[in-house]
Each structure stands twice: as structure tokens, then as C-alpha cells.
Design a protein around this motif. Sequence first.
Motif, mmCIF file in Angstrom:
data_model
loop_
_atom_site.group_PDB
_atom_site.id
_atom_site.type_symbol
_atom_site.label_atom_id
_atom_site.label_comp_id
_atom_site.label_asym_id
_atom_site.label_seq_id
_atom_site.Cartn_x
_atom_site.Cartn_y
_atom_site.Cartn_z
ATOM 1 N N GLY A 144 0.817 -1.081 0.128
ATOM 2 C CA GLY A 144 0.067 -0.031 -0.193
ATOM 3 C C GLY A 144 0.681 1.427 -0.013
ATOM 4 N N PHE A 145 1.663 1.301 0.739
ATOM 5 C CA PHE A 145 3.012 2.411 0.745
ATOM 6 C C PHE A 145 3.456 2.655 -0.602
ATOM 7 C CE2 PHE A 145 7.243 3.642 0.809
ATOM 8 C CZ PHE A 145 7.196 5.203 1.224
ATOM 9 N N VAL A 146 3.812 1.470 -1.165
ATOM 10 C CA VAL A 146 4.575 1.697 -2.794
ATOM 11 C C VAL A 146 3.347 2.312 -3.750
ATOM 12 C CG1 VAL A 146 5.522 0.430 -4.680
ATOM 13 C CG2 VAL A 146 6.394 -0.163 -2.040
ATOM 14 N N ALA A 147 2.086 1.824 -3.404
ATOM 15 C CA ALA A 147 1.250 2.308 -4.352
ATOM 16 C C ALA A 147 0.862 3.667 -4.049
ATOM 17 C CB ALA A 147 -0.108 1.320 -4.227
ATOM 18 N N GLU A 148 0.800 4.097 -3.056
ATOM 19 C CA GLU A 148 0.692 5.368 -2.919
ATOM 20 C C GLU A 148 2.055 6.327 -3.206
ATOM 21 O OE1 GLU A 148 -1.950 7.180 -2.029
ATOM 22 O OE2 GLU A 148 -3.265 5.905 -0.625
ATOM 23 N N ALA A 149 2.974 5.780 -3.128
ATOM 24 C CA ALA A 149 4.376 6.367 -3.309
ATOM 25 C C ALA A 149 4.401 6.755 -4.873
ATOM 26 C CB ALA A 149 5.486 5.828 -3.054
ATOM 27 N N ALA A 150 3.913 5.750 -5.490
ATOM 28 C CA ALA A 150 3.874 5.801 -6.972
ATOM 29 C C ALA A 150 2.749 6.765 -7.378
ATOM 30 C CB ALA A 150 3.506 4.394 -7.553
ATOM 31 N N ALA A 151 1.550 6.810 -6.944
ATOM 32 C CA ALA A 151 0.828 8.048 -7.242
ATOM 33 C C ALA A 151 1.365 9.463 -6.769
ATOM 34 C CB ALA A 151 -0.576 7.531 -6.268
ATOM 35 N N MET A 152 2.070 9.538 -6.052
ATOM 36 C CA MET A 152 2.352 10.753 -5.836
ATOM 37 C C MET A 152 3.826 11.208 -6.339
ATOM 38 S SD MET A 152 1.719 11.167 -1.449
ATOM 39 C CE MET A 152 2.437 9.487 -0.975
ATOM 40 N N TYR A 153 4.850 10.261 -6.491
ATOM 41 C CA TYR A 153 5.895 10.547 -6.964
ATOM 42 C C TYR A 153 6.540 11.539 -7.991
ATOM 43 C CZ TYR A 153 11.147 9.125 -6.608
ATOM 44 O OH TYR A 153 12.327 9.197 -6.500
ATOM 45 N N LEU A 154 5.637 11.401 -9.088
ATOM 46 C CA LEU A 154 6.056 12.630 -10.148
ATOM 47 C C LEU A 154 5.336 14.065 -9.731
ATOM 48 C CD1 LEU A 154 5.835 10.831 -13.606
ATOM 49 C CD2 LEU A 154 7.941 11.732 -12.144
ATOM 50 N N GLU A 155 4.318 14.046 -9.307
ATOM 51 C CA GLU A 155 3.571 14.990 -8.887
ATOM 52 C C GLU A 155 3.923 15.952 -7.766
ATOM 53 O OE1 GLU A 155 0.415 12.489 -8.754
ATOM 54 O OE2 GLU A 155 -0.674 12.990 -10.702
ATOM 55 N N GLY A 156 4.910 15.325 -7.162
ATOM 56 C CA GLY A 156 5.358 15.972 -5.723
ATOM 57 C C GLY A 156 6.504 16.525 -6.044
ATOM 58 N N THR A 157 7.115 17.421 -4.961
ATOM 59 C CA THR A 157 8.372 18.297 -5.013
ATOM 60 C C THR A 157 9.389 17.370 -4.961
ATOM 61 O OG1 THR A 157 8.471 18.549 -2.824
ATOM 62 C CG2 THR A 157 7.123 20.110 -3.942
ATOM 63 N N PRO A 158 10.759 17.834 -5.320
ATOM 64 C CA PRO A 158 12.134 17.046 -5.066
ATOM 65 C C PRO A 158 12.104 16.452 -3.698
ATOM 66 C CG PRO A 158 12.426 18.656 -6.706
ATOM 67 C CD PRO A 158 11.078 19.093 -6.129
ATOM 68 N N MET A 159 11.661 17.586 -2.629
ATOM 69 C CA MET A 159 11.750 17.083 -1.432
ATOM 70 C C MET A 159 10.951 15.835 -1.082
ATOM 71 S SD MET A 159 12.723 20.595 0.812
ATOM 72 C CE MET A 159 11.725 21.657 -0.067
ATOM 73 N N LEU A 160 9.599 15.969 -1.503
ATOM 74 C CA LEU A 160 8.674 14.915 -1.246
ATOM 75 C C LEU A 160 9.193 13.606 -1.849
ATOM 76 C CD1 LEU A 160 6.048 13.659 -0.450
ATOM 77 C CD2 LEU A 160 5.077 14.157 -2.590
ATOM 78 N N GLN A 161 9.808 13.514 -3.094
ATOM 79 C CA GLN A 161 10.321 12.377 -3.583
ATOM 80 C C GLN A 161 11.489 11.621 -2.479
ATOM 81 O OE1 GLN A 161 11.816 13.711 -7.265
ATOM 82 N NE2 GLN A 161 9.846 13.483 -8.195
ATOM 83 N N ARG A 162 12.300 12.800 -2.130
ATOM 84 C CA ARG A 162 13.549 12.332 -1.326
ATOM 85 C C ARG A 162 12.983 11.734 0.071
ATOM 86 N NH1 ARG A 162 18.985 15.237 1.071
ATOM 87 N NH2 ARG A 162 19.498 13.344 2.066
ATOM 88 N N PHE A 163 11.692 12.534 0.618
ATOM 89 C CA PHE A 163 11.119 12.012 1.945
ATOM 90 C C PHE A 163 10.496 10.399 1.652
ATOM 91 C CE2 PHE A 163 7.759 11.642 4.933
ATOM 92 C CZ PHE A 163 8.380 12.388 6.278
ATOM 93 N N LEU A 164 9.828 10.253 0.603
ATOM 94 C CA LEU A 164 9.244 8.953 0.256
ATOM 95 C C LEU A 164 10.520 7.980 0.039
ATOM 96 C CD1 LEU A 164 6.767 9.928 -2.366
ATOM 97 C CD2 LEU A 164 6.280 9.179 -0.020
#
Length: 408
Positions: free
Chosen positions: A362-382
Amino acid sequence: MSRLLAPSLSGDPAELAAAVLADMRAAPSVELSALLADDTEQRPAPSLLFLTEQPSTLGMSAARLPLLLADRPAEPAPLPPEPAVDEDSDEVPELFCPGPVRDNPALGEEVNERMVEWAGEVGIYDGRLDHLRSCGFGRLTMLTHPGTDDADRLLAACKVVVAEWASDDYYLDEEEMGADPALTAARFGVLYGVVDPVTMPQRYRHELDRFIKEEPIALAFRTSMEHLAQYTTTAQMGRFQHQMAILFQALDQNASWRQSGKRPAVWEYYMHRYHNSYLPPMILVDAVAGYELPAQEFYHPRLRRAFTMAGMAAVLLNDLHSMDKEADDDISLPIALMEEEGLSRPQAVKRTVEIHNELMRGFVAEAAAMYLEGTPMLQRFLADTWAWCGGSREWHATSPRYHQADQS
């Protein structure tokens, strides 16, 4: 250590739990971006539908960045297909959890020795410092925070982790250390006034100061949070304090079960474990690494959902390893499953692993949904959250805290 084959349900439950964590044959990539590559490459690049000024944080220059999914409802991302589960199978499924991003024994040892020195100064685990040293909390911090090689930053995170663990031991779990379920809520209520400092009237201020000096757990929190404050912004400290309030409330709930003799249903324990999870140490991943995820991203419901799933999954590994160490009146997910659903101990291990895997997928599915649409800092946080889970897995698989044969 050797990596074991998938265990049979006919084995000892403690050995099953150890084997599950140690078997890395099917572990997903430690690099979250690699795991998401197939999904993200097929998705269109996001449009910057909403721009906002971001404040400078920890040396980063201000930039105009897209708000996390600002135009989208906070609906859960669809879960990836689950592997078929054979209820009659005699094998525990492979754990869906990465391994560690880095393992630097020398750095872990340095942090560990400095932590033990601090513990001796504040008075926690008096007479048991050798045992504390053997647990390797410095190694845990090194494994779970690969974003920095700065031993002092890691030490700041390690101190608060040990203070959290000690408060659980002293106030809830270990009777020989003074734990008493009847006093747990009152003790944690006072302790939270140290975590989120209370401004006392001048007439009574000295009494609180004396309490902190004389109570090792309180002194551990005061000094560890003073150290942590050197590396956190005001917002990062505030979210950590808030998560500690949630943790203390959940520990009070656990104490009420022990005092009343009530045993929680599986669903009730599951909710409890969501709050009594590894979120307090995990919430520091950006601070320890030297950046800050802005509040509008950190508190977005979608990220919060993903982050809490990861925290819950990580703490279920603790449930697996500690099930044979718990007191008769304690509770874990395997124990709740045995009591309510009549599962055998090995079957409860299997079910717990299945629930862990559901959460991590479930975490990976949510991360995939957010990864491109988030900021670089969000990508790093994930990515840092994923790395924390991998480091925690390695520590649980190797720490003498959970492997009695390895203890000195």
C-alpha cells in the motif's frame, strides 16, 4: 549473516520470525525510485497547476514548487495485485521489505558508544549499560538514516529513540524497573510536559526542575530533545512532539488493558498499533538528512496515509520478534490473532507477515501515485521512509535485543 530459506509452519515461531526477516532473496530494491520506475515512466509529466512560494529550509534556497496533488482528491491509490495466498500452505510468505541502503559498522559503533555514555550520564538503564550497548541502537540509527554520515546528527536521533524505548520499559513493560500499569497514564502525562515543555508559575518551577533532575526518563527526554533541536526546524520539532503525544496516549491504552485484564479484539489492537508504531523516529528522516519537507506536503492526507502504513508495517516486525519476550499480560498482533481467531503460533506469524506485506505494498502504491506530482523534497522523503524500513528490518534481524543466543 546467512539468508535463510522460506520457513515451514512446522518450525518454532521465534525461528520463523527470524527466518522471515533474514530471507532477502525476494526483497524489493532498496532504491524506491527503481521500484517505481515501471509505473512512473508510463505516466505523463505533471503540469504545475498550483504554484506557491516555499520558505528556505536548512540551507535550501526558496523555490516555486508544485503543491502535492493540490488539485486532486485525497482518495487512496489502488493497491497493486496481491500475490495469491494459499491458506493451507505450510510456508510463510516472503517479506515485502527492502534491505538496508548502507551498513557502516564503524559509524554505528561510534554513535552507539556515545549514546551509552549519555545514558550513563542521565541515569537510564543503571546497571544495565552493557545490555543497552549490546542492543545496538546506534547501529539502528545508522541503518535507518543513510542520508547523513554525521555522527552527531545520528546521535541526536539515537538519543530520542532510546528515550522512547526507555519510557516504555520503565513505565509500562519492565516491573523490575518500576513499571506499574496503574501509574502509567499519570507518569506519561507528566513526561509529556517535558517533551512539550510546560511554562510553570515561578512558585512551582523549582519542583518541576527537581523532578526532571531526579527522574532519569525525564532527564533523558530533556537532554535528548535539546540535542535534537540543534538539527530541527520549529515545524519539525512540533510534528515530533505531536507524534510523541499520540504515542504516549497509545501506551496509556496498553496499560489500561493490562490493569483491567481486558484483551483487545484484532481490529482494536490493529488501531492501537497504528498509533503505537515507529512514527516518532521515522518522522525525523528529513531532519536527520538535513532538509525539511514543507507542512503542506507533510500533512497532506495522501502522504500521511502512506507514511502511517509504513510506520505500522515496520512495527509489525517488532511484534514478530518480541512475541516470545512479552509478559503474559502483554499483547502483539500474533497474540491477538491467536486469542481471537484460534490460530496456532506459526499461523499467527504467517498472518502477521501477510498484513505487513499488504501495508508495504500500500505504501508503494501511494508513493507511485505521488512520486512525479510531488516536489523533489517529497520524492526524497518517500525514498528516505523506504530506506528507514529497510534499515529497521536489518536491525531487527540482527540485534541481540531479539536474539538471546547472541547476547553477551
